[in-house]
Enzyme design. Structure first.
Site, PDB file in Angstrom:
ATOM      1  N   LYS A   1       0.824  -1.203   0.000  1.00  0.00           N
ATOM      2  CA  LYS A   1       0.000   0.000   0.000  1.00  0.00           C
ATOM      3  C   LYS A   1       0.861   1.257   0.000  1.00  0.00           C
ATOM      4  O   LYS A   1       0.598   2.205  -0.761  1.00  0.00           O
ATOM      5  CB  LYS A   1      -0.937  -0.006   1.220  1.00  0.00           C
TER       6      LYS A   1
ATOM      7  N   GLN B   1      -4.204  -0.913   9.748  1.00  0.00           N
ATOM      8  CA  GLN B   1      -4.213  -2.259   9.185  1.00  0.00           C
ATOM      9  C   GLN B   1      -4.827  -3.254  10.177  1.00  0.00           C
ATOM     10  O   GLN B   1      -4.443  -3.303  11.342  1.00  0.00           O
ATOM     11  CB  GLN B   1      -2.783  -2.681   8.827  1.00  0.00           C
TER      12      GLN B   1
ATOM     13  N   ASP C   1     -10.456   3.695   4.429  1.00  0.00           N
ATOM     14  CA  ASP C   1     -10.945   2.324   4.353  1.00  0.00           C
ATOM     15  C   ASP C   1     -12.468   2.280   4.206  1.00  0.00           C
ATOM     16  O   ASP C   1     -13.020   1.263   3.801  1.00  0.00           O
ATOM     17  CB  ASP C   1     -10.549   1.542   5.617  1.00  0.00           C
TER      18      ASP C   1
END
Length: 284
Positions: free
Chosen positions: A50, A94, A117
């Site tokens: 990412k 994460q 997200d």
């Protein structure tokens, strides 16, 4: 019948090139903070991918790595600092987190305007209501792949396998907003195979390797495989038995190279959108 194999990797590369071109024209660099707690090997790989993709696109990305023993209070304090940081447009924590940290508490602590997200309850609620929101990356990728296949969504019967807040529920909301007729299947569904056979679109996101078999698929259905499962041989497999289902479907994704690259592409897109929205809000 030979199904069209939807190439998520090639599509994601085109998207990333377009995002890079847009960022190059901006008078600022969108900022992304990726937080990882602990040393889970898979999470470490995802985070590296990412950050690398973000940097290559021109995003000012940084990874903040915390030890597995980090108290929940310390992680929440870090998020508060990132919320207040004007240079940070997007925040990604994460998952999974260590067992002593409540993931939902952490998600709710992120400023919804920086929640790239798309997991915050406010963004989830806006999505369910059909209002503008930061939408989870994988569901956005699924919808883009359906568009790439030329799938007619209005009136189509769609079966979504899995009801997670990360994939299943938001995909169902996006399909509903596109006027599809959606059935959300889960572990208590009485006959999942029969439900799939009635569907023109099948989205598999259950986390069980090759659960969806060829005789579950209606002729010429479109099949999107979101699953990523590592077998004892170390190879990645999806939730769909690819060869069996490709013999029936009109279009299908592979694992790897299908939905996965699209998820990272939409993380970059969400970061770009979050940056633009924040600056428009600041301008009044």
């Amino acid at each position: 019948m030979t199904a069209l194999v939807l190439d998520g990797k090639a599509l994601a590369e085109r998207m990333r090139a377009d995002i890079s071109a847009k960022i190059a024209q901006l008078p600022y660099r969108p900022g992304l903070a990726v937080v990882i707690v602990g040393d889970d090997p898979a999470s470490a790989v995802y985070v590296r991918n990412k950050e690398r993709a973000a940097r290559e696109s021109g995003i000012a990305a940084r990874t903040i790595a915390l030890p597995a023993t980090t108290p929940e209070s310390a992680l929440l304090a870090l998020i508060a600092d990132l919320n207040a940081d004007p240079a940070t447009d997007g925040i990604l924590v994460q998952l999974p987190l260590p067992a002593h940290i409540r993931a939902q508490r952490v998600i709710e602590a992120i400023d919804p305007a920086k929640d790239v997200d798309g997991f915050h309850p406010i963004n989830a609620g806006y999505l369910a209501l059909g209002l503008p929101a930061l939408v989870p990356c994988t569901p956005r990728g699924v919808m883009r792949l359906l568009a790439e296949a030329g799938t007619r969504l209005a009136g189509a019967r769609a079966a979504v396998l899995g009801r997670s807040a990360i994939v299943g529920r938001p995909v169902a909301a996006l399909l509903t907003a596109a006027d599809a007729t959606v059935t959300l299947l889960h572990s208590r569904t009485r006959d999942i195979a029969a439900e799939c056979r009635c569907a023109e679109i099948v989205i598999a996101a259950v986390g069980r390797a090759e659960m969806v078999r060829g005789d579950w698929i209606a002729p010429e259905a479109v099949v999107i495989d979101v699953g990523i499962n590592r077998g004892v041989d170390g190879k990645l497999r999806g939730d769909v038995a690819f060869a069996e289902c490709a013999a029936k479907a009109s279009a299908i994704t592979k694992v790897p190279g299908g939905v996965g690259p699209m998820t990272i592409a939409y993380l970059l897109e969400n970061t770009l959108e979050a940056a633009a929205r924040r600056r428009l809000t600041a301008m009044g």
